[in-house]
Design a protein around this motif. Sequence first.
Motif, PDB file in Angstrom:
ATOM      1  N   GLY A 126      45.986  24.153 -13.606  1.00 38.07           N
ATOM      2  CA  GLY A 126      46.131  23.585 -14.944  1.00 38.07           C
ATOM      3  C   GLY A 126      44.865  23.552 -15.760  1.00 38.07           C
ATOM      4  O   GLY A 126      44.913  23.263 -16.971  1.00 38.07           O
ATOM      5  N   THR A 127      43.719  23.841 -15.169  1.00 38.80           N
ATOM      6  CA  THR A 127      42.471  23.801 -15.920  1.00 38.80           C
ATOM      7  C   THR A 127      42.377  25.000 -16.859  1.00 38.80           C
ATOM      8  O   THR A 127      42.879  26.087 -16.559  1.00 38.80           O
ATOM      9  N   LEU A 128      41.738  24.783 -18.010  1.00 40.64           N
ATOM     10  CA  LEU A 128      41.553  25.841 -18.999  1.00 40.64           C
ATOM     11  C   LEU A 128      40.144  26.420 -18.880  1.00 40.64           C
ATOM     12  O   LEU A 128      39.169  25.678 -18.771  1.00 40.64           O
ATOM     13  N   VAL A 129      40.060  27.731 -18.903  1.00 39.11           N
ATOM     14  CA  VAL A 129      38.774  28.416 -18.793  1.00 39.11           C
ATOM     15  C   VAL A 129      38.568  29.284 -20.025  1.00 39.11           C
ATOM     16  O   VAL A 129      39.397  30.150 -20.341  1.00 39.11           O
ATOM     17  N   LYS A 130      37.474  29.048 -20.730  1.00 32.66           N
ATOM     18  CA  LYS A 130      37.155  29.868 -21.892  1.00 32.66           C
ATOM     19  C   LYS A 130      36.635  31.221 -21.433  1.00 32.66           C
ATOM     20  O   LYS A 130      36.006  31.340 -20.385  1.00 32.66           O
ATOM     21  N   ARG A 131      36.904  32.237 -22.232  1.00 32.67           N
ATOM     22  CA  ARG A 131      36.442  33.586 -21.913  1.00 32.67           C
ATOM     23  C   ARG A 131      35.496  34.073 -23.004  1.00 32.67           C
ATOM     24  O   ARG A 131      35.570  33.616 -24.148  1.00 32.67           O
ATOM     25  N   THR A 132      34.642  35.004 -22.645  1.00 31.01           N
ATOM     26  CA  THR A 132      33.703  35.581 -23.611  1.00 31.01           C
ATOM     27  C   THR A 132      33.909  37.083 -23.776  1.00 31.01           C
ATOM     28  O   THR A 132      33.277  37.704 -24.624  1.00 31.01           O
ATOM     29  N   LYS A 133      34.788  37.646 -22.955  1.00 26.66           N
ATOM     30  CA  LYS A 133      35.079  39.076 -23.029  1.00 26.66           C
ATOM     31  C   LYS A 133      36.376  39.335 -22.276  1.00 26.66           C
ATOM     32  O   LYS A 133      36.915  38.459 -21.614  1.00 26.66           O
ATOM     33  N   GLY A 134      36.883  40.568 -22.381  1.00 25.01           N
ATOM     34  CA  GLY A 134      38.086  40.954 -21.653  1.00 25.01           C
ATOM     35  C   GLY A 134      39.363  40.743 -22.453  1.00 25.01           C
ATOM     36  O   GLY A 134      39.371  40.099 -23.508  1.00 25.01           O
ATOM     37  N   THR A 135      40.437  41.310 -21.948  1.00 22.62           N
ATOM     38  CA  THR A 135      41.753  41.142 -22.551  1.00 22.62           C
ATOM     39  C   THR A 135      42.760  40.905 -21.440  1.00 22.62           C
ATOM     40  O   THR A 135      42.637  41.482 -20.351  1.00 22.62           O
ATOM     41  N   ALA A 136      43.727  40.049 -21.710  1.00 23.86           N
ATOM     42  CA  ALA A 136      44.678  39.641 -20.671  1.00 23.86           C
ATOM     43  C   ALA A 136      45.511  40.826 -20.202  1.00 23.86           C
ATOM     44  O   ALA A 136      46.211  41.458 -21.003  1.00 23.86           O
ATOM     45  N   GLN A 137      45.419  41.143 -18.928  1.00 24.21           N
ATOM     46  CA  GLN A 137      46.215  42.216 -18.351  1.00 24.21           C
ATOM     47  C   GLN A 137      47.613  41.655 -18.090  1.00 24.21           C
ATOM     48  O   GLN A 137      47.839  40.927 -17.151  1.00 24.21           O
ATOM     49  N   GLY A 138      48.541  42.001 -18.951  1.00 21.96           N
ATOM     50  CA  GLY A 138      49.880  41.442 -18.878  1.00 21.96           C
ATOM     51  C   GLY A 138      50.406  41.061 -20.248  1.00 21.96           C
ATOM     52  O   GLY A 138      51.602  40.819 -20.413  1.00 21.96           O
ATOM     53  N   SER A 139      49.521  41.006 -21.247  1.00 19.28           N
ATOM     54  CA  SER A 139      49.985  40.711 -22.597  1.00 19.28           C
ATOM     55  C   SER A 139      50.557  41.968 -23.250  1.00 19.28           C
ATOM     56  O   SER A 139      50.231  43.092 -22.852  1.00 19.28           O
ATOM     57  N   CYS A 140      51.415  41.787 -24.248  1.00 19.31           N
ATOM     58  CA  CYS A 140      52.087  42.919 -24.902  1.00 19.31           C
ATOM     59  C   CYS A 140      51.133  43.766 -25.727  1.00 19.31           C
ATOM     60  O   CYS A 140      51.333  44.974 -25.876  1.00 19.31           O
TER      61      CYS A 140
END
Length: 414
Positions: free
Chosen positions: A181-195
């Motif tokens: 449930g914890t949220l992690v901020k990202r600084t690069k990359g793209t979600a593998q699984g998004s449309c």
Amino acid sequence: MNKAKPFKISKQVIWEAYLQVKARKGAPGVDGVTIKDFEKDLKNNLYKVWNRMSSGTYFAQPVREVLIPKPDGRERSLGVPSVSERIAQTVAKIYLEPKVEPIFHPDSYGYRPGKSALDAVGVARERCWRYNWCIDLDIRGFFDNLDWELALRTLRYHTDCKWILLYIDRWLKAPVQKEDGTLVKRTKGTAQGSCISPLIVNIFMHHAFDDWMRQTHPRVKFERYSDDIIVHCRSEKQAQFILNNIEQRLKLCKLELHPDKTRIAYCKDNNRKDSHEHEQFTFLGYTFRPRLAKDSSGTGFVSFIPAISNQAAKNIRQKIRSWKIPRRTNATLEEIARDVNPVVRGWVNYYGRYYKSHLYRPLGHIERHLKKWVQRKYNKYRFHNRQAKQWLGHYAKGKPSLFVHWKLGLASAE
């Protein structure tokens, strides 16, 4: 311009996007809403997506992380957006894809209309016959390391549509929700699984690799499926030169080749007498290596051809075990066939395209599990392997098309 609705987005496109998302199915995102849940108030939910996208008030939700085991024991992070997020991303894709699709390289095969992974495997197969050497490129953590500013710069080259750029920027920067449930901020990359990620990747790699290869090495052939790339060369010297150039190019694009997984391979066959440390490579679930083949007259020879990889075969065996067929003694064979055939048909259609006989061994595990099912279901066969196998063979003879693997001749003998 309507100040309340500064972005002109068609409600019909919202509907088309919903139909595409529904067809792909998929798991719920961080909100836990399934497609069926979304459809309980479909009209209102679609209106909310349209209203927020049109008004500029659509903000990206966190992406739910799902960890997928990798062959090397590590885990791959898959990002699952919510249903409404997938619809919104598909809307952007519907508007953006027609603008960029015509300029893409013909040897870019990933997630493109009218192209497939099997097309890429087939072209690679033919080119391995014409070129003695190839480079198997592995980009380290591509989806985790994609640079946002460079990605957005390539997008701006193709569109000045403010809402597309605005929302893609927000989707790229959406935090990840871990399993706890914890949220992690990202600084690069793209979600593998998004449309929208595959289109972002194709646009980025068109500039970072495809078009760069066309300009700097116009005679060098390659196949790219997302971040999986095979490059064909006439000599080992040329392969090393091209590899060094590609490595420098990707560094400029803030990407790095995996030093252990990137390799130069020799496409050895009957007519190629040299040898090399690497005489095989794996591409899109197929391992290319020297294999025995026959010509039209039936004469055997060695050809450099693809067949299902060991890892893909292992995955198939694991999937078959997960079905727990022997325990389904309350089910009929017809019910078991109904459940497993769609998956097996997919395996046959994909891994059976080239060197199909290599697929028979992992598929044979289905028959072994069916034999155990017979032994558990019928007490008289519990300790009689041969009789159970004969019973199954007799049943297959009466209904040879019941299971997909039976159509391939993999049924038990009477």
